[in-house]
Every structure is written in C-alpha cells, then in structure tokens.
Design an enzyme around this catalytic site. Structure first.
Site: not given
Length: 232
Positions: A13, A140
C-alpha cells in the site's frame, strides 16, 4: 509457485510512483493500494491513482483507501479508474460503507484500529459482526489521527476465532511478517497481509521516505511471506 496449497495474499500500500508499482507486481504482490486521503504523505490524486492503476496486469487488484471521504468523491474516483476494492480507514459506519460500495459496485475492506492499551476494551468480535458485509477486516494499530502509523500491536490480544477474513497490517516488515502469520493464521476465516512503511526506502538520515518504496525490501517481504506459507 510453491508446493504448499497455502498462499497468503499480499497487498502493498501507499504507492506513488510508476517504478514502485512495477517492482511490487514483479515481486509478487496480489494487490496495490493507493491512498486517497489528502492528509497522508502517501496521498495521490484521483487522476494519479488512475494513471498508476493502468500499469497493473490482470489478476493484480487496485485498492483505493479512504478516510471519512464524501460518497460523491469516491463514486467519481471509481468512474475515473477501475479499482478492485475499496478500503475504509476512518469512522465510516457499516451502512455508509455498504452504501458507497454498492454505488460503486465494488467489494470493500474495513480497517479496525486496535488500541495499544488493553484497557481501551476494543471488541474485535463485535466489530466484525457490525461490519459483516465487508470482504475482510484489516487489523491495524491505533495511532494519533487516521491511516496506518507503521506500528505493530499485541497480536496475542486478538480473539482465537473471528468470523471474518482478516488482513494483518500495522508495522509489518520482512523481519516480522512471518511471526505475524504464525500468530494469527488460525484466528480468522483466512489471513492476508498489508504492508506500507515496512517496504519503504530510507533516506540518508535513516528516516523512511514515505510513499517511496524499495524494490529489494518488497522482494524480501514477499519472500518472507512465502517462506511462512511453506512452513505452515
């Protein structure tokens, strides 16, 4: 190819450059993430994201990441480009995520921000239930503000059985991704990984160059994932 039937899906990402997209694909990434959050140092415009997406070959998906974005902005982005998935990283409700994704005719991921303090009482089972329409739940570490902070969280605190496809993120590197996979492999319906800062280039001062990926570190990350797959 590997002999093991297990193949962990990998998303890289926060890409901003053509050469990094090409290197990520060559390394073996299954998905490439583009950040559409203006406050992120890895942010790219809608036009830039569309330009970079056109470099992707078949079977490598593009993922657009948003933080509390307006639905009309996301729909306009999707009309301009051809993402394979949306990723919501803000305070979006289950209904908002589902409505936007339905309008764009796309699957979606929802980020769960896991607090560092166990006393914060984050309930991943409840979160997964609330966002059960998501393709997967991205795990996360909670940081100040939004978006990934390049920090790990205590993997042992996660429930032993989560009724969702999980995507491990937050502070992953070639050195620790194998440990993360071993710790969480059996805790969801499946487990994928998502890396950003852990494969970024480093400047002369030793600080990461946010949004600039290192081809060798991307190859090392994919190799570490594949080694963990073989050992599973």
């Amino acid at each position: 190819m590997i002999d093991s039937p297990l193949r962990t899906r990998i998303k890289i990402c926060g890409l901003t450059r053509e050469q990094d997209v090409d290197a990520a694909v060559e390394a073996g990434a299954d998905a490439i993430g583009f950040v559409r959050y203006a406050q992120s140092p890895r942010h790219v415009s809608a036009a830039r994201a569309a330009e970079l997406m056109r470099r992707l070959p078949p079977f490598v998906d593009a993922v657009l990441l948003y933080v509390n974005a307006d639905a009309t902005e996301i729909e306009a982005d999707c009309a301009l480009s051809t993402p394979g998935c949306l990723q919501f990283h803000g305070d979006e409700s289950p209904a908002e995520c589902a409505r936007i994704a339905r309008a764009c005719h796309l699957p979606w991921l929802r980020a769960a921000r896991i607090p560092a303090d166990p006393a914060a009482g984050f309930d991943l089972l409840e979160f997964a239930h609330d966002f059960s329409a998501a393709t997967g739940i991205l795990l996360d570490a909670q940081t100040q503000g939004y978006g990934g902070g390049g920090k790990t969280f205590d993997w042992s605190r996660l429930p032993p059985s989560v009724p969702a496809h999980l995507v491990l993120s937050g502070g992953l590197t070639p050195a620790n991704v194998g440990d993360g996979l071993r710790a969480l492999r059996s805790r969801g319906r499946s487990l994928a990984v998502d890396v950003s800062s852990g494969v970024e280039a480093v400047g002369p001062d030793g600080a990461p160059l946010k949004g600039i990926k290192d081809a060798a570190r991307m190859r090392a990350f994919v190799a570490a994932v594949r080694a963990a797959d073989l050992a599973a």
